[in-house]
Design a protein around this motif. Structure first.
Motif, short mmCIF file in Angstrom:
data_model
loop_
_atom_site.label_atom_id
_atom_site.label_comp_id
_atom_site.label_asym_id
_atom_site.label_seq_id
_atom_site.Cartn_x
_atom_site.Cartn_y
_atom_site.Cartn_z
N ASP A 141 16.01 -28.47 -46.77
CA ASP A 141 16.38 -28.25 -45.37
C ASP A 141 16.27 -29.55 -44.60
OD1 ASP A 141 17.28 -25.72 -44.95
OD2 ASP A 141 15.37 -24.90 -44.23
N LEU A 142 17.09 -29.69 -43.57
CA LEU A 142 17.04 -30.87 -42.70
C LEU A 142 16.29 -30.50 -41.42
CD1 LEU A 142 20.68 -32.23 -43.03
CD2 LEU A 142 18.66 -32.93 -44.30
N TYR A 143 15.55 -31.47 -40.88
CA TYR A 143 14.87 -31.28 -39.60
C TYR A 143 14.83 -32.62 -38.88
CZ TYR A 143 10.70 -33.19 -41.92
OH TYR A 143 9.82 -34.00 -42.59
N LEU A 144 14.52 -32.58 -37.59
CA LEU A 144 14.49 -33.78 -36.76
C LEU A 144 13.05 -34.16 -36.48
CD1 LEU A 144 15.88 -35.88 -34.86
CD2 LEU A 144 15.87 -34.11 -33.10
N CYS A 145 12.76 -35.43 -36.66
CA CYS A 145 11.44 -35.97 -36.31
C CYS A 145 11.67 -36.97 -35.19
CB CYS A 145 10.80 -36.64 -37.52
SG CYS A 145 9.21 -37.39 -37.14
N ILE A 146 11.11 -36.70 -34.01
CA ILE A 146 11.22 -37.60 -32.86
C ILE A 146 9.89 -38.34 -32.74
CG2 ILE A 146 11.59 -37.78 -30.37
CD1 ILE A 146 13.00 -35.01 -30.57
N THR A 147 9.94 -39.67 -32.80
CA THR A 147 8.73 -40.47 -32.70
C THR A 147 8.83 -41.38 -31.49
OG1 THR A 147 8.54 -40.50 -35.12
CG2 THR A 147 7.21 -42.10 -33.91
N GLU A 148 7.83 -41.33 -30.62
CA GLU A 148 7.73 -42.25 -29.50
C GLU A 148 6.76 -43.34 -29.93
OE1 GLU A 148 6.17 -42.26 -24.91
OE2 GLU A 148 4.96 -41.38 -26.49
N SER A 149 7.17 -44.59 -29.81
CA SER A 149 6.32 -45.71 -30.17
C SER A 149 6.18 -46.62 -28.96
CB SER A 149 6.95 -46.48 -31.34
OG SER A 149 6.16 -47.58 -31.68
N LYS A 150 4.94 -46.90 -28.59
CA LYS A 150 4.68 -47.75 -27.43
C LYS A 150 3.73 -48.86 -27.83
CE LYS A 150 3.38 -47.73 -22.62
NZ LYS A 150 2.89 -46.97 -21.48
N LYS A 151 4.11 -50.09 -27.52
CA LYS A 151 3.32 -51.26 -27.89
C LYS A 151 2.17 -51.45 -26.91
CE LYS A 151 3.99 -56.12 -29.08
NZ LYS A 151 4.99 -57.19 -29.14
N HIS A 152 0.99 -51.71 -27.45
CA HIS A 152 -0.20 -52.00 -26.65
C HIS A 152 -0.81 -53.30 -27.16
CE1 HIS A 152 -0.56 -48.14 -24.59
NE2 HIS A 152 -0.17 -47.59 -25.72
N MET A 153 -1.35 -54.09 -26.24
CA MET A 153 -2.05 -55.31 -26.63
C MET A 153 -3.54 -55.03 -26.52
SD MET A 153 0.11 -57.57 -27.50
CE MET A 153 -0.56 -59.20 -27.38
N ASP A 154 -4.28 -55.31 -27.59
CA ASP A 154 -5.73 -55.16 -27.59
C ASP A 154 -6.29 -56.24 -26.68
OD1 ASP A 154 -8.51 -55.56 -28.26
OD2 ASP A 154 -8.16 -54.21 -29.96
N SER A 155 -7.02 -55.86 -25.64
CA SER A 155 -7.51 -56.83 -24.66
C SER A 155 -8.54 -57.80 -25.24
CB SER A 155 -8.11 -56.11 -23.46
OG SER A 155 -9.15 -55.25 -23.88
N THR A 169 -8.79 -58.75 -28.72
CA THR A 169 -8.26 -59.60 -29.79
C THR A 169 -6.85 -60.09 -29.54
OG1 THR A 169 -7.39 -57.70 -31.01
CG2 THR A 169 -9.66 -58.37 -31.49
N SER A 170 -6.17 -59.58 -28.53
CA SER A 170 -4.77 -59.91 -28.22
C SER A 170 -3.84 -59.61 -29.39
CB SER A 170 -4.63 -61.36 -27.80
OG SER A 170 -5.33 -61.59 -26.60
N VAL A 171 -4.23 -58.65 -30.20
CA VAL A 171 -3.42 -58.23 -31.34
C VAL A 171 -2.63 -56.99 -30.91
CG1 VAL A 171 -3.47 -57.35 -33.70
CG2 VAL A 171 -5.05 -59.14 -33.01
N PRO A 172 -1.30 -57.01 -31.10
CA PRO A 172 -0.53 -55.83 -30.70
C PRO A 172 -0.76 -54.66 -31.65
CG PRO A 172 0.90 -57.45 -31.72
CD PRO A 172 -0.46 -58.07 -31.62
#
Length: 127
Positions: A38-52, A54-57
């Motif tokens: 069967d087919l289905y839809l996967c909706i993914t929201e991805s939001k970038k954050h910077m670690d305060s 280490t400044s690593v995203p």
């Protein structure tokens, strides 16, 4: 009791995919094939954050799985709420493409405008 080997578990196959860039977020719309074909839809929201520290995203992700038997109801509900928002705020402006700027970099002069009165769903709450 049957012993399951989770190492053998495979990620569902993506048969069609599209990404939608919206400001600082990216939405991934992936059509996946389940084990039963069967087919289905996967909706993914991805939001970038910077670690305060280490400044690593890092990326914060949220997923919603939508199965084909629910498409009609979901579409109807989505259209209904979009029409409601449009009726409350009027025409919705298309968002310009977001481009990240280096720290300390100012906006180009063409992008700097006088502040306009806010006209939106939450504008009354900001007063």
């Amino acid at each position: 009791m049957e012993e399951r080997n989770f190492a053998e578990r495979r990620e569902p196959e993506i048969v069609y995919s599209r990404s939608v860039k919206a400001g600082k977020r990216i939405y991934y719309l992936d059509v996946k094939k389940a084990r039963n074909e069967d087919l289905y839809l996967c909706i993914t929201e991805s939001k970038k954050h910077m670690d305060s520290e280490t400044s690593v995203p890092s990326f914060e992700k949220h997923k919603v799985f939508l199965y084909k038997e629910d498409f009609a109801h979901f579409t109807e509900g989505l259209e209904d709420v979009i029409n409601y928002v449009k009726s409350q705020v009027g025409e919705i402006a298309v968002r310009e493409e977001w481009t990240p700027r280096a720290e300390g970099e100012s906006e180009p002069e063409s992008a700097v405008e006088e502040e306009k009165p806010r006209r939106g769903l939450f504008s009354k709450l900001r007063k």
